[in-house]
Design an enzyme around this catalytic site. Structure first.
Site, PDB file in Angstrom:
ATOM      1  CB  SER A  49      -0.829  -0.008   1.286  1.00 61.67           C
ATOM      2  OG  SER A  49      -1.490   1.221   1.482  1.00 61.67           O
ATOM      3  CE1 TYR A 108      -4.640  -2.139   5.002  1.00 63.53           C
ATOM      4  CE2 TYR A 108      -3.312  -0.174   4.604  1.00 63.53           C
ATOM      5  CZ  TYR A 108      -4.077  -1.229   4.127  1.00 63.53           C
ATOM      6  OH  TYR A 108      -4.265  -1.376   2.762  1.00 63.53           O
TER       7      TYR A 108
HETATM    8  N1  LIG Z   1      -8.635   0.211  -1.511  1.00 61.39           N
HETATM    9  C1  LIG Z   1      -7.535   0.863  -1.303  1.00 61.39           C
HETATM   10  O1  LIG Z   1      -7.485   2.094  -1.386  1.00 61.39           O
HETATM   11  C2  LIG Z   1      -6.248   0.118  -1.029  1.00 61.39           C
HETATM   12  C3  LIG Z   1      -5.061   0.861  -0.981  1.00 61.39           C
HETATM   13  C4  LIG Z   1      -3.858   0.195  -0.739  1.00 61.39           C
HETATM   14  C5  LIG Z   1      -3.844  -1.166  -0.580  1.00 61.39           C
HETATM   15  N2  LIG Z   1      -5.009  -1.866  -0.623  1.00 61.39           N
HETATM   16  C6  LIG Z   1      -4.919  -3.329  -0.459  1.00 61.39           C
HETATM   17  O2  LIG Z   1      -5.507  -3.962  -1.586  1.00 61.39           O
HETATM   18  C7  LIG Z   1      -5.972  -5.253  -1.229  1.00 61.39           C
HETATM   19  C8  LIG Z   1      -7.410  -5.430  -1.706  1.00 61.39           C
HETATM   20  O3  LIG Z   1      -8.246  -4.575  -0.957  1.00 61.39           O
HETATM   21  P1  LIG Z   1      -9.585  -3.910  -1.508  1.00 61.39           P
HETATM   22  O4  LIG Z   1      -9.396  -2.449  -1.403  1.00 61.39           O
HETATM   23  O5  LIG Z   1      -9.986  -4.518  -2.784  1.00 61.39           O
HETATM   24  O6  LIG Z   1     -10.583  -4.310  -0.319  1.00 61.39           O
HETATM   25  P2  LIG Z   1     -11.913  -5.184  -0.265  1.00 61.39           P
HETATM   26  O7  LIG Z   1     -12.328  -5.160   1.152  1.00 61.39           O
HETATM   27  O8  LIG Z   1     -12.876  -4.731  -1.298  1.00 61.39           O
HETATM   28  O9  LIG Z   1     -11.391  -6.648  -0.653  1.00 61.39           O
HETATM   29  C9  LIG Z   1     -10.613  -7.416   0.229  1.00 61.39           C
HETATM   30  C10 LIG Z   1     -11.084  -8.862   0.162  1.00 61.39           C
HETATM   31  O10 LIG Z   1     -10.274  -9.638   1.057  1.00 61.39           O
HETATM   32  C11 LIG Z   1     -11.127 -10.566   1.679  1.00 61.39           C
HETATM   33  N3  LIG Z   1     -10.561 -11.042   2.943  1.00 61.39           N
HETATM   34  C12 LIG Z   1     -10.512 -10.402   4.135  1.00 61.39           C
HETATM   35  N4  LIG Z   1      -9.966 -11.184   5.070  1.00 61.39           N
HETATM   36  C13 LIG Z   1      -9.658 -12.365   4.453  1.00 61.39           C
HETATM   37  C14 LIG Z   1      -9.066 -13.575   4.891  1.00 61.39           C
HETATM   38  N5  LIG Z   1      -8.712 -13.765   6.168  1.00 61.39           N
HETATM   39  N6  LIG Z   1      -8.885 -14.573   3.985  1.00 61.39           N
HETATM   40  C15 LIG Z   1      -9.279 -14.411   2.696  1.00 61.39           C
HETATM   41  N7  LIG Z   1      -9.861 -13.295   2.232  1.00 61.39           N
HETATM   42  C16 LIG Z   1     -10.049 -12.278   3.103  1.00 61.39           C
HETATM   43  C17 LIG Z   1     -12.426  -9.821   1.898  1.00 61.39           C
HETATM   44  O11 LIG Z   1     -13.517 -10.725   2.131  1.00 61.39           O
HETATM   45  C18 LIG Z   1     -12.545  -9.036   0.606  1.00 61.39           C
HETATM   46  O12 LIG Z   1     -13.270  -9.757  -0.364  1.00 61.39           O
HETATM   47  C19 LIG Z   1      -5.802  -5.357   0.288  1.00 61.39           C
HETATM   48  O13 LIG Z   1      -4.608  -6.050   0.584  1.00 61.39           O
HETATM   49  C20 LIG Z   1      -5.681  -3.911   0.720  1.00 61.39           C
HETATM   50  O14 LIG Z   1      -4.966  -3.765   1.929  1.00 61.39           O
HETATM   51  C21 LIG Z   1      -6.209  -1.257  -0.824  1.00 61.39           C
END
Ligand SMILES: NC(=O)c1ccc[n+]([C@@H]2O[C@H](COP(=O)([O-])OP(=O)(O)OC[C@H]3O[C@@H](n4cnc5c(N)ncnc54)[C@H](O)[C@@H]3O)[C@@H](O)[C@H]2O)c1
Length: 280
Positions: A147, A160
């Protein structure tokens, strides 16, 4: 028509029930990849399958309800890759949670541990389980999601940030190690900025979500897939991503701290009292 780079590649994705995981799944389905989709959220996973099945043959999609913090689940996911597709070319370690969303003194040990178990150890277990499959291919790739919070420490996100710094350190080490032994296995470290997904699920983070999580998820994931093709090891994209990266590189922490403190305007400040139990 030229075939897509991802045509017939076997690709495992965690966290495929929502957000970026769903975007990777649908973008890759469109390009003829064979998909292993997993998530703890079975209902969301079924919705992703419904969307992806319109874009590819249903035989190209296999799913598993899976918790990335379980080594037993990873073993089963690996066996599924072998039994259904005979191996794997690419692993996208995407599953993640937002964490406690509280200041250090208000975050419980259980919550901090859960954030590390999913966001960091989920990636560790994924790499360790799938590397033996990936090294058997002529071309393979590991995509680990950190991230922009893997560059800076921000208020109400210490757990986080710690998990995403950890993913960064682990992946930067892994990419040097693997290049030495199996250079055909590419390793990528992704630093998304603010991407429009449901990651910020709690009311506490609603203001943050509204202001920062603006880059469309499909756009973010297409950039990642394009950068994997050109073997770019560090992929920085999305709202505030490049700016955050350069500020973290160029500014002394004394100045950076002042800029980051502006983020306090966006967090739920209920716990910012000297009377808080965490100070006693
Ligand atoms: N959205 C943002 O702005 C952003 C920014 C930087 C990094 N990220 C990272 O991107 C990745 C995807 O996140 P997103 O934004 O699509 O969020 P999201 O919440 O839409 O998707 C995350 C998915 O992970 C699943 N999940 C959670 N715990 C789990 C577990 N123990 N085992 C298996 N699956 C699990 C959830 O059910 C969900 O479907 C994450 O690693 C997040 O930290 C997101």
């Amino acid at each position: 028509m030229t075939a897509s780079f991802y045509q017939d590649k076997i690709i495992a994705i965690t966290g495929a029930a929502s957000g970026m995981g769903r975007s990777y799944a649908t973008l890759l389905a469109q390009q003829g990849a064979k998909l292993l989709l997993s998530d703890v959220d079975e209902e969301g996973l079924n919705e992703t399958v419904a969307l992806a099945s319109v874009l590819t043959s249903p035989e190209n999609i296999v799913t598993m309800k899976m918790d990335v913090s379980s080594t037993e689940h990873w073993q089963a996911f690996k066996e599924l890759a072998l039994s259904r597709f005979g191996g794997c070319h690419m692993l996208i370690n995407n599953a993640g949670i937002e964490g406690a969303a509280k200041p250090v003194w208000a975050s419980s040990e259980a919550q901090i541990k859960q954030t590390m178990d999913i966001n960091f150890y989920g990636v560790v277990y994924g790499c360790r389980s799938f590397i033996p499959l990936l090294v058997k291919q002529d071309w393979a790739s590991i995509v680990n999601i950190s991230s922009i919070f893997g560059f800076i420490g921000t208020p109400n996100a210490s757990d986080y940030c710690a998990s995403k710094f950890a993913v960064r350190g682990y992946t930067e080490a892994l990419m040097v190690e693997l290049a030495h032994v199996y250079p055909q296995v590419q390793v990528h470290l992704v630093h998304p900025g603010g991407v429009d997904t449901d990651i910020a699920r709690s009311e506490r983070t609603a203001k943050f979500k509204h202001k920062f999580l603006t880059t469309p998820s499909d756009e973010m994931c297409q950039v990642v897939l394009d950068n994997v093709i050109i073997n770019n090891p560090r992929i920085i994209y999305g709202n505030h991503a490049k700016k955050t990266y350069w500020l973290s590189k160029l500014l002394p922490l004394k100045q950076l701290k002042k800029i980051i403190a502006k983020g306090l305007a966006l967090v739920d400040k209920n716990e910012y009292s000297r009377e808080h139990q965490g100070f006693k």
